[in-house]
Design a protein around this motif. Structure first.
Motif, mmCIF file in Angstrom:
data_model
loop_
_atom_site.group_PDB
_atom_site.id
_atom_site.type_symbol
_atom_site.label_atom_id
_atom_site.label_comp_id
_atom_site.label_asym_id
_atom_site.label_seq_id
_atom_site.Cartn_x
_atom_site.Cartn_y
_atom_site.Cartn_z
ATOM 1 N N VAL A 98 5.597 3.382 -6.529
ATOM 2 C CA VAL A 98 4.867 3.107 -5.416
ATOM 3 C C VAL A 98 4.062 4.432 -4.982
ATOM 4 N N LEU A 99 4.659 5.553 -4.892
ATOM 5 C CA LEU A 99 3.965 7.061 -4.578
ATOM 6 C C LEU A 99 2.771 7.063 -5.524
ATOM 7 N N TYR A 100 2.883 6.861 -6.767
ATOM 8 C CA TYR A 100 1.706 7.275 -7.573
ATOM 9 C C TYR A 100 0.601 6.339 -7.478
ATOM 10 N N ALA B 242 10.283 4.093 -6.470
ATOM 11 C CA ALA B 242 9.451 5.026 -5.360
ATOM 12 C C ALA B 242 8.670 5.931 -6.050
ATOM 13 N N ALA B 243 8.626 6.386 -7.216
ATOM 14 C CA ALA B 243 7.676 7.130 -8.103
ATOM 15 C C ALA B 243 6.595 6.117 -8.120
ATOM 16 N N VAL C 259 0.047 4.614 -4.559
ATOM 17 C CA VAL C 259 -0.537 4.840 -3.317
ATOM 18 C C VAL C 259 -1.441 6.127 -3.566
ATOM 19 N N GLN C 260 -1.052 7.019 -4.130
ATOM 20 C CA GLN C 260 -2.036 8.147 -4.319
ATOM 21 C C GLN C 260 -3.131 8.065 -4.993
ATOM 22 N N LYS C 261 -3.021 7.272 -5.947
ATOM 23 C CA LYS C 261 -4.437 7.069 -6.737
ATOM 24 C C LYS C 261 -5.320 5.892 -6.013
ATOM 25 N N LEU D 177 -1.858 -2.327 -6.119
ATOM 26 C CA LEU D 177 -1.144 -2.299 -4.736
ATOM 27 C C LEU D 177 -0.872 -3.726 -4.215
#
Length: 322
Positions: A52-54, A49-50, A56-58, A297
């Protein structure tokens, strides 16, 4: 008679194992073990999850700025141009074409090698081949790249000069092209395909072999018409894992493929998704850096799709063969 009655009475009044070991301590140990296992599972989930979130954030700001259509379907990659262009269509096609060709070649050799090891090979030949396969699995990817540069690239350049002799349109690559990358990737996925496929073949029951031979089938007919179809779930799993191995490789491919954005033709220098990230992340800034995360991604999406295919194959095989 009295002794017999006492023995029977003592047999029926044996103290339960849980009481001897201590039921309270046993329950406590079970709870502790369950907590440890749940914690490990949660750590694995949080790690994914970390990541993927990182990413997506970038990557999301760059996708919103440039537009996902321009990124996925644009044909020009020129991040330092005026204006900058961030089309990765040729890069995506290169990864798909190169991976498919490598898996087609590597899986064919790998499955046949697994059949040899599981059904035909005798000692010491089986041990020698397995040792070679294990050595292939342990060789670092950069070594594959170096061998490709000094062994495959010169051979490919000779072939390229013969094929395009007298041509004034072809841009010679010195042997660093898609075909060389495909051959290197095909060799790199062999250990995965061979190991998983051999295990799947050995898991097929001996009664199937005996029944086929008893009905008059030859040994090769038994292997290719009975055993391999029965093991197709495991064989497919090995092939799909090989796809993931080839799709995620970067160092060896960057060394032998030329690392240029071109149409994925056999004798063209090309760039894969992984090599696009590795080669430019060190100096990329702003939108350029964000687009590289967007490429990550896209690659993550391909890997997720492959994992879904693996799960589907395993579920199908489990429901069919029980």
């Amino acid at each position: 008679m009295a002794c017999k009655a006492e023995v029977e009475e003592s047999f029926h009044t044996v103290t339960p194992v849980g009481t001897v070991l201590g039921s309270g301590r046993g329950r406590t140990a079970d709870q502790v073990a369950g907590s440890v296992l749940a914690t490990c599972a949660m750590v694995s989930f949080l790690a994914v999850a970390a990541i993927v979130l990182y990413m997506v954030q970038k990557g999301a700001p760059a996708i919103l700025e440039v537009g996902w259509k321009e990124i996925l379907f644009g044909r020009v990659w020129d991040p330092v141009g005026t204006p900058p262009r961030f089309g990765i269509l040729y890069i995506v096609l290169t990864s798909l074409v190169g991976t498919c060709l490598a898996v087609l070649l590597g899986s064919s050799v790998g499955v046949l090698t697994a059949v040899f090891l599981a059904e035909l090979a005798r000692e010491p030949w089986a041990g020698i081949v397995r040792t070679a396969v294990e050595l292939l699995a342990g060789i670092p990817s950069v070594v594959y790249g170096l061998l490709g540069i000094y062994l495959l690239n010169p051979l490919m350049y000779r072939l390229e000069r013969k094929v395009f002799a007298g041509s004034d349109r072809h841009q010679f690559t010195g042997g660093a092209n898609l075909l060389c990358a495909v051959l290197v990737l095909a060799v790199m996925i062999l250990p995965t395909v061979i190991s998983v496929t051999e295990t799947a073949i050995r898991s097929v029951g001996q009664e199937l072999r005996a029944a086929s031979l008893a009905l008059g089938a030859s040994r090769m007919q038994t292997i290719f018409r009975q055993i391999l179809p029965a093991a197709r779930s495991g064989v497919a799993t090995g092939v799909v894992l090989g796809v993931g191995r080839a799709l995620g490789e970067s160092m060896a491919v960057m060394l032998v493929a030329g690392n240029c954005v071109n149409v994925p033709l056999p004798f063209c220098s090309v760039r894969f998704l992984t090599t696009a990230i590795v080669s430019e992340m060190g100096y990329a800034q702003g939108t350029h850096r964000g687009v590289l995360f967007a490429i990550g991604l896209v690659l993550f999406g391909f890997i997720t799709l492959i994992n879904g295919v693996v799960l589907g194959i395993l579920k199908k095989g489990a429901s069919k063969f029980g």
